[in-house]
Design a protein around this motif. Structure first.
Motif, short mmCIF file in Angstrom:
data_model
loop_
_atom_site.label_atom_id
_atom_site.label_comp_id
_atom_site.label_asym_id
_atom_site.label_seq_id
_atom_site.Cartn_x
_atom_site.Cartn_y
_atom_site.Cartn_z
N ALA A 93 1.30 3.87 5.25
CA ALA A 93 2.78 2.94 5.40
C ALA A 93 2.47 1.95 4.05
N MET A 94 3.37 1.99 3.24
CA MET A 94 3.63 1.11 1.94
C MET A 94 3.97 -0.18 2.53
N SER A 95 3.30 -1.26 2.55
CA SER A 95 3.45 -2.55 2.88
C SER A 95 3.59 -3.78 2.13
N GLY A 96 3.93 -3.33 0.91
CA GLY A 96 4.27 -4.54 0.06
C GLY A 96 3.66 -4.37 -1.39
N TYR A 97 4.02 -5.24 -2.55
CA TYR A 97 3.62 -4.71 -3.86
C TYR A 97 2.92 -6.25 -4.23
N ILE A 98 1.53 -6.07 -4.77
CA ILE A 98 1.17 -7.35 -5.53
C ILE A 98 1.73 -7.47 -6.82
N GLY A 169 8.68 -6.45 2.16
CA GLY A 169 9.90 -5.67 2.41
C GLY A 169 11.14 -5.95 2.46
N GLU A 170 11.34 -7.56 2.49
CA GLU A 170 12.67 -8.11 2.44
C GLU A 170 12.73 -8.71 1.04
N GLY A 171 11.71 -8.55 0.14
CA GLY A 171 12.11 -8.96 -1.16
C GLY A 171 11.41 -10.38 -1.25
N ARG A 172 10.89 -10.86 -0.44
CA ARG A 172 10.17 -12.21 -0.56
C ARG A 172 9.00 -12.32 -1.34
N ARG A 201 2.54 -4.84 10.10
CA ARG A 201 3.48 -5.13 11.19
C ARG A 201 4.32 -6.42 10.78
N GLN A 202 3.94 -7.28 9.85
CA GLN A 202 4.62 -8.29 9.41
C GLN A 202 5.07 -8.29 8.17
N SER A 203 5.18 -7.22 7.54
CA SER A 203 5.60 -6.86 6.10
C SER A 203 7.15 -6.85 5.80
N GLY A 204 7.66 -6.44 7.25
CA GLY A 204 8.93 -5.98 6.84
C GLY A 204 9.47 -4.62 6.73
N TYR A 205 8.39 -3.81 6.48
CA TYR A 205 8.63 -2.24 6.28
C TYR A 205 8.49 -1.67 7.36
N GLY A 206 9.09 -0.38 7.50
CA GLY A 206 8.84 0.52 8.63
C GLY A 206 8.66 1.92 8.24
N ILE A 207 8.02 2.85 9.15
CA ILE A 207 7.58 4.02 8.58
C ILE A 207 8.79 5.09 8.61
N GLU A 209 11.42 4.39 6.94
CA GLU A 209 11.98 4.02 5.72
C GLU A 209 11.18 5.27 5.03
N VAL A 210 12.00 5.85 4.02
CA VAL A 210 11.45 6.79 3.04
C VAL A 210 10.61 5.89 1.98
N ARG A 211 10.95 4.49 1.77
CA ARG A 211 10.28 3.84 0.78
C ARG A 211 8.86 3.40 1.17
N CYS A 212 8.59 3.58 2.63
CA CYS A 212 7.37 2.94 3.30
C CYS A 212 6.88 4.14 3.90
N GLY A 213 6.89 4.97 4.94
CA GLY A 213 6.36 5.74 5.60
C GLY A 213 6.02 7.34 4.87
#
Length: 864
Positions: A93-98, A169-172, A201-207, A209-213
């Motif tokens: 699961a992609m959970s964000g980007y540094i 995942g919400e762009g913050r 779980r707190q990243s705003g992503y969900g599996i 979603e194609v961009r995440c899971g």
């Protein structure tokens, strides 16, 4: 004639024949040894090769899985868990980007959560070592030393902490303190930061979603047909955004299996031909003997039993000797030779060849079956010869008749006659040699196609692509123009650099209109967005600047490469002059016919401060004046807008900007983008070296980048580094494969040696007669050399036609890497020259050996 039950007598006769006829039986014995040795070596070393090929694919894929699904819903997850064909499955699961760290503000590293199945089972075989533990707390990460270095955190280790800014995942953009809980090295996404489930779980992503899971599936079987794959994909009821991709070895599992079966069949054919030919010659030379046996009461069935018992004795001893020889070559000689050829065990690992009991059984069964099949025809021939026919038997000379000869052509004619008079025997000799050469051709072609230099390919096959990562920053004020004219001039001046192709970039808007942009946006939202297009369409109509896109400019020299990626012909002059443009498809379900001929209007993008991005504040002739003009000799411009006719689309990801907007990425010539946007930035540059994979030039280019202002803002993709990584993943696979090819080449040569030696031995009386009527040693040698050249020419012709055709079919069936078909010139040319030398040398040596057995009279008496 009454049959006598004298099996014990026949067995004793068979043993006596084996002992007394040592010369002929020795050749037959070595033929069986060769067959069993060939099969045992090929199976043993071949299994090692394909294990290493499997290991290579695991390393290149970053784990042991057969397929991946992008995005997975709860219903699909339940289906997969209930599917008995799926051995195991893991979730990534992609959970964000540094985006920044305390050491580098241009970081581009993903935060990934891997569930226990994925991390502990699927990905584990691709790792060399692990230190520490997988993250459990929300602020812990698992990293590699390479990933830390790319993020500007070189030198940190387990237990150290660092500060980084990541986007959720919400762009913050969130600033956070991380602690390194573990480190690893091996193969996979080494620049990624692996995070805990709590972080995900707190990243705003969900599996879902194609961009995440990413759902990794291991089917636990070697073969899965295309129909089975399609049925599985259909059963998942995928959404428009979802996709399932099978790995190369699973996607091509059935063709690869059939290709391997083809290679095994050809290998068995080589063994069958050599045994059949030698036994055929042996029986033909003993026809009188078998006829005399019938005169004393032996039946045809008993003669067949006699030959069968001889083959049992010779076959059993030959199979055992061949297996022992195969063990020696496979486990001792072969690894030593490979190391002598330059294997670096420190980087590639030791060559591990293991003994499989199934290989022993298979070798015995196949060799035994080959001996049995090969002996049936000669045994039948011996049993049906009558005593009268045997008494007057002479080797067949084909059709009787006269032929005219000319000075200087007598020996050539005699050589042709020798080949024609027993066409079956000559065909077997040629086909046996051609079979071995064809297998060598096939394997060397397959192995060469899997080489690191062949696998590593990129756009235009450039040696390095340099990028300006600061252009990825969301704040325009933080972007820098790093790939300046001065930098590019110094880059071109580096010794060893041949060409540099800059890719220009600028931000644009694509205003709404019903004919094209509305349809494009609907397709884009259906494919990539999670909000309905209807929610944003009004904003897009009124404020297209909120939906920025990218314009890319390429040089005139790059046009042919762009053309190759499109699959359709476009007008060069129209593109270069600005009348037409090309779009990046972005995986949308649009065909070329849906867009070709339509028009797209582009506007200069204005940021919130009112200044143009990437030169957008520069006036264009006729723009913003209420008038109308043509820029770049063709593009229609009016009021700051520019209209192009769409020539087609490309799927080549190189032609994209630092970010992808919702409207299409527009590709034009560098002249057009400069006139439209004024002074666009160089987003990336492709570098071509004078000599491919030149490490000296590569180091010089890296030194230039490191000494440049804003060096941290650069990144690069190196073909040399990619090749080295693939070589590390392959280990000794290529060398083991070439060892198999060399074994087969040796087999083909020994096959020919055995066959020709037996052929010449059966012609001793004929050659002695020729000597008795005046043929000199030199003429005899010329005759035998000419025959050898004819055999070589026939074998090479078969290899170049039928062999090459079979090679192509097998290559395409096993070509899951999509490598181009190319025959390796050097190995094939070298083997061809060696074959010619053998075909010339062996007959001469056999003739000399025969000459040393005695005078002409003695040889005629012995073989009379």
């Amino acid at each position: 004639m009454l049959a006598n039950n004298n099996r014990k007598v026949i067995d004793r006769m068979a043993k006596s024949a084996v002992k007394n006829q040592k010369g002929k039986n020795l050749i037959l014995f070595f033929s069986v040894v060769l067959a069993s040795f060939m099969l045992f070596s090929i199976f043993t070393v071949g299994i090692t090769y394909f294990k290493m090929n499997r290991l290579q694919n695991i390393r290149l894929n970053g784990g042991v899985y057969d397929a991946v699904m992008y995005g997975i819903t709860e219903e699909q997850l339940e289906k997969c868990e209930a599917d008995p064909d799926i051995d195991r499955a893991g979730i990534i699961a992609m959970s964000g980007y540094i985006e920044s760290t305390e050491g580098d503000d241009t970081v581009d590293a993903s935060c990934i959560w891997a569930d226990p199945v994925s991390w502990d089972e699927i990905m584990a075989p691709a790792r060399d070592w692990v230190k520490g533990e997988y993250p459990q707390s929300e602020n812990e990460v698992m990293v590699t030393a390479e990933g830390l270095e790319k993020a500007g955190l070189k030198g940190l280790t387990v237990g150290d902490s660092f500060s980084a800014g990541y986007r959720d995942g919400e762009g913050r953009l969130i600033q956070k303190e991380f602690t390194i809980s573990g480190m690893w090295d091996g193969y996979g996404t080494k620049s990624a930061f692996y995070v805990s489930e709590e972080f995900y779980r707190q990243s705003g992503y969900g599996i879902s979603e194609v961009r995440c899971g990413i759902y990794q599936m291991d089917f636990g079987k070697w073969i899965m047909t295309e129909k089975e794959q399609e049925a599985f994909i259909e059963s998942m009821d995928l959404g428009k955004q979802q996709a399932i991709y099978f790995t190369g070895d699973m996607g091509y599992s059935l063709p690869i299996f059939l290709g391997l079966c083809g290679l095994i069949c050809v290998t068995c054919l080589c063994a069958c031909l050599v045994i059949y030919n030698i036994l055929y010659l042996s029986v033909a030379g003993n026809v009188r003997y078998y006829g005399l046996l019938q005169t004393v009461g032996m039946t045809g069935r008993q003669i067949r039993r006699l030959i069968g018992r001889q083959m049992l004795f010779l076959g059993g001893a030959g199979i055992l000797t061949g297996i022992l020889a195969g063990c020696g070559v496979s486990f001792f000689l072969f690894p030593s030779v490979i190391r002598f050829l330059g294997i670096r065990s420190g980087t590639a690992g030791e060559i591990r060849i293991t003994l499989n009991p199934a290989v022993l059984l298979l070798t015995v069964l196949l060799t035994g079956a080959t001996v049995w099949i090969s002996s049936r025809k000669p045994a039948k021939m011996a049993s049906i010869v009558s005593p009268v026919e045997a008494a007057g038997y002479q080797p067949g000379y084909g059709k009787n008749g006269t032929r005219r000869t000319h000075r200087g052509k007598l020996l050539t004619g005699m050589a042709l006659d020798q080949i024609r008079k027993d066409k079956r025997k000559s065909a077997v000799i040629m086909v046996s040699l051609a079979a071995g050469m064809s297998v060598f051709l096939c394997l060397s072609t397959l192995i060469e196609s899997q080489g690191a230099r062949t696998i590593v390919m990129n756009h235009m096959d450039s040696d390095m692509t340099i990028k300006n990562d600061t252009l990825k920053k969301e704040d325009p004020k933080e972007r820098e123009d790093l790939l300046t004219d001065d930098f590019l001039r110094r880059l071109r001046a580096v010794e060893g650099v041949e060409k540099v192709y800059p890719l220009l970039y600028g931000q644009i808007t694509v205003p709404w209109e019903p004919e094209f942009s509305d349809r494009w946006m609907r397709e884009f939202y259906a494919k990539w967005m999670y909000t309905p297009y209807e929610d944003d369409v009004e904003e897009y109509k009124e404020h297209p600047e909120n939906f920025a896109s990218v314009m890319i400019g390429i040089t005139e020299e790059e046009f042919p490469y762009l053309q190759e990626t499109m699959g359709i012909e476009i007008d060069r002059e129209d593109f270069l002059s600005g009348k037409t443009c090309v779009l990046y498809r972005n995986d949308l379900e649009l065909e070329q016919s849906d867009v070709v001929g339509k028009e797209i209007t582009c506007g200069r993008y204005e940021d919130a401060s009112g200044t143009g991005a990437a030169g957008a504040d520069t006036e264009v002739a006729g723009a913003g004046t209420g008038g109308e003009a043509e820029g770049a000799d063709g593009a229609e411009q009016e009021d700051g807008l520019c209209t192009f006719r769409i020539a087609g689309m490309t799927d080549e990801g190189y032609y994209t900007g630092p970010v992808l907007g919702c409207p299409p990425t527009v590709i034009v010539s560098d002249t057009v983008i400069k006139e439209f946007l004024g002074d666009p930035c160089v987003w990336k540059a492709q570098v071509m070296y004078e000599e491919e994979y030149d490490e000296t030039t590569e180091n010089a280019v890296k030194e230039l980048i490191g000494n440049s202002e804003g060096a941290q803002g650069f990144s690069w993709e190196s073909k040399l580094e990619s090749m080295q990584e693939v070589e590390r993943a392959q280990g000794n696979m290529k060398e083991v494969g070439m060892g198999i090819a060399l074994i087969l080449a040796l087999i083909g040569i020994l096959n020919y040696v055995n066959t020709v030696t037996g052929n010449i031995q059966s012609r001793q009386r004929e050659l002695a007669v020729l000597e008795s009527v005046g043929m000199t040693d030199r003429q005899r040698n010329r005759l035998l050399v000419t025959e050898g050249l004819f055999f070589a020419a026939g074998s090479l012709l078969i290899t170049a036609t039928a062999g090459l055709g079979v090679t192509y079919v097998i290559f395409q069936s096993m070509n899951y890497m999509q490598a181009p078909f190319a025959v390796p010139v050097v190995p094939v040319a070298g083997m061809t020259l060696f074959i010619l030398a053998v075909c010339v040398g062996i007959p001469v040596l056999s003739g000399v050996r025969m000459r040393g057995k005695g005078s002409v009279v003695e040889r005629m008496r012995e073989n009379g």
